[in-house]
Scaffold this motif. Structure first.
Motif, PDB file in Angstrom:
ATOM      1  N   LEU A  20      10.143  -1.683   0.298  1.00  0.00           N
ATOM      2  CA  LEU A  20       9.495  -1.313   1.543  1.00  0.00           C
ATOM      3  C   LEU A  20       9.049   0.153   1.506  1.00  0.00           C
ATOM      4  CD1 LEU A  20       8.721  -2.604   4.183  1.00  0.00           C
ATOM      5  CD2 LEU A  20      10.924  -1.943   5.128  1.00  0.00           C
ATOM      6  N   LYS A  21       9.854   0.998   0.877  1.00  0.00           N
ATOM      7  CA  LYS A  21       9.490   2.406   0.751  1.00  0.00           C
ATOM      8  C   LYS A  21       8.195   2.560  -0.042  1.00  0.00           C
ATOM      9  CE  LYS A  21      11.225   6.868  -0.807  1.00  0.00           C
ATOM     10  NZ  LYS A  21      12.326   7.609  -1.414  1.00  0.00           N
ATOM     11  N   GLU A  22       8.062   1.835  -1.147  1.00  0.00           N
ATOM     12  CA  GLU A  22       6.834   1.880  -1.933  1.00  0.00           C
ATOM     13  C   GLU A  22       5.643   1.393  -1.105  1.00  0.00           C
ATOM     14  OE1 GLU A  22       7.378  -0.488  -5.428  1.00  0.00           O
ATOM     15  OE2 GLU A  22       8.568   1.026  -6.465  1.00  0.00           O
ATOM     16  N   ALA A  23       5.855   0.337  -0.345  1.00  0.00           N
ATOM     17  CA  ALA A  23       4.778  -0.211   0.477  1.00  0.00           C
ATOM     18  C   ALA A  23       4.322   0.801   1.529  1.00  0.00           C
ATOM     19  CB  ALA A  23       5.228  -1.501   1.142  1.00  0.00           C
ATOM     20  N   PHE A  24       5.295   1.467   2.193  1.00  0.00           N
ATOM     21  CA  PHE A  24       4.944   2.481   3.180  1.00  0.00           C
ATOM     22  C   PHE A  24       4.185   3.646   2.543  1.00  0.00           C
ATOM     23  CE2 PHE A  24       8.643   1.043   5.991  1.00  0.00           C
ATOM     24  CZ  PHE A  24       7.802   0.358   6.858  1.00  0.00           C
ATOM     25  N   ASN A  25       4.662   4.090   1.382  1.00  0.00           N
ATOM     26  CA  ASN A  25       3.988   5.187   0.683  1.00  0.00           C
ATOM     27  C   ASN A  25       2.569   4.790   0.268  1.00  0.00           C
ATOM     28  OD1 ASN A  25       6.117   6.963   0.920  1.00  0.00           O
ATOM     29  ND2 ASN A  25       7.016   6.408  -1.062  1.00  0.00           N
ATOM     30  N   LEU A  26       2.412   3.572  -0.203  1.00  0.00           N
ATOM     31  CA  LEU A  26       1.095   3.081  -0.595  1.00  0.00           C
ATOM     32  C   LEU A  26       0.172   2.992   0.616  1.00  0.00           C
ATOM     33  CD1 LEU A  26      -0.561   2.079  -2.990  1.00  0.00           C
ATOM     34  CD2 LEU A  26       0.375  -0.197  -2.601  1.00  0.00           C
ATOM     35  N   LEU A  27       0.711   2.485   1.715  1.00  0.00           N
ATOM     36  CA  LEU A  27      -0.072   2.381   2.944  1.00  0.00           C
ATOM     37  C   LEU A  27      -0.529   3.768   3.401  1.00  0.00           C
ATOM     38  CD1 LEU A  27      -1.056   0.465   5.245  1.00  0.00           C
ATOM     39  CD2 LEU A  27       1.068   1.034   6.422  1.00  0.00           C
ATOM     40  N   GLU A  28       0.375   4.732   3.374  1.00  0.00           N
ATOM     41  CA  GLU A  28       0.049   6.085   3.803  1.00  0.00           C
ATOM     42  C   GLU A  28      -0.971   6.734   2.877  1.00  0.00           C
ATOM     43  OE1 GLU A  28       2.319  10.337   4.251  1.00  0.00           O
ATOM     44  OE2 GLU A  28       3.442   8.533   4.797  1.00  0.00           O
ATOM     45  N   SER A  29      -0.789   6.566   1.573  1.00  0.00           N
ATOM     46  CA  SER A  29      -1.728   7.197   0.632  1.00  0.00           C
ATOM     47  C   SER A  29      -3.112   6.560   0.740  1.00  0.00           C
ATOM     48  CB  SER A  29      -1.206   7.140  -0.800  1.00  0.00           C
ATOM     49  OG  SER A  29      -1.148   5.825  -1.273  1.00  0.00           O
ATOM     50  N   GLU A  30      -3.174   5.255   0.954  1.00  0.00           N
ATOM     51  CA  GLU A  30      -4.477   4.611   1.120  1.00  0.00           C
ATOM     52  C   GLU A  30      -5.140   5.045   2.427  1.00  0.00           C
ATOM     53  OE1 GLU A  30      -4.193   0.378   0.589  1.00  0.00           O
ATOM     54  OE2 GLU A  30      -4.135   0.571  -1.586  1.00  0.00           O
ATOM     55  N   ALA A  31      -4.333   5.234   3.478  1.00  0.00           N
ATOM     56  CA  ALA A  31      -4.890   5.711   4.746  1.00  0.00           C
ATOM     57  C   ALA A  31      -5.481   7.109   4.572  1.00  0.00           C
ATOM     58  CB  ALA A  31      -3.817   5.709   5.823  1.00  0.00           C
ATOM     59  N   LYS A  32      -4.775   7.976   3.849  1.00  0.00           N
ATOM     60  CA  LYS A  32      -5.288   9.324   3.603  1.00  0.00           C
ATOM     61  C   LYS A  32      -6.552   9.279   2.753  1.00  0.00           C
ATOM     62  CE  LYS A  32      -0.985  11.869   4.153  1.00  0.00           C
ATOM     63  NZ  LYS A  32       0.041  12.710   3.522  1.00  0.00           N
ATOM     64  N   MET A  33      -6.549   8.380   1.742  1.00  0.00           N
ATOM     65  CA  MET A  33      -7.717   8.252   0.890  1.00  0.00           C
ATOM     66  C   MET A  33      -8.921   7.766   1.699  1.00  0.00           C
ATOM     67  SD  MET A  33      -8.462   6.035  -2.606  1.00  0.00           S
ATOM     68  CE  MET A  33      -6.751   5.892  -2.903  1.00  0.00           C
TER      69      MET A  33
END
Length: 85
Positions: A20-33
């Motif tokens: 879940l931590k990886e998923a949240f980090n991925l979601l956040e990084s894609e949102a920033k991108m």
């Protein structure tokens, strides 16, 4: 929110995230991108508008130069006519 939850589920389904931590980090990084990409698109759009405005100014300057030549030519003949009158 439901959209973010669907994206996180997709991360697990496609094995882009294992925790879940990886998923949240991925979601956040894609949102920033996405935010950066949107900003870049806005900048490119603004540059295109500025370029179009600059092109219009160049065209107006060319028309003004042409009119100035015509005025200069007309004034030569007017001055000549007034001189010999």
């Amino acid at each position: 929110d439901p959209a973010s939850l669907a994206i996180i589920i997709d991360y697990f389904d496609t094995r882009r995230a294992d925790t879940l931590k990886e998923a949240f980090n991925l979601l956040e990084s894609e949102a920033k991108m996405n935010e950066l990409m949107n900003l870049q698109k806005k900048q490119l759009d603004e540059m295109a508008k500025n370029n179009a405005a600059a092109q219009q100014i160049v065209q107006q300057n060319e028309r003004m130069a042409k009119l100035n030549k015509q005025i200069a030519k007309s004034s030569k003949w007017t001055n000549w006519w007034l001189f010999w009158k």
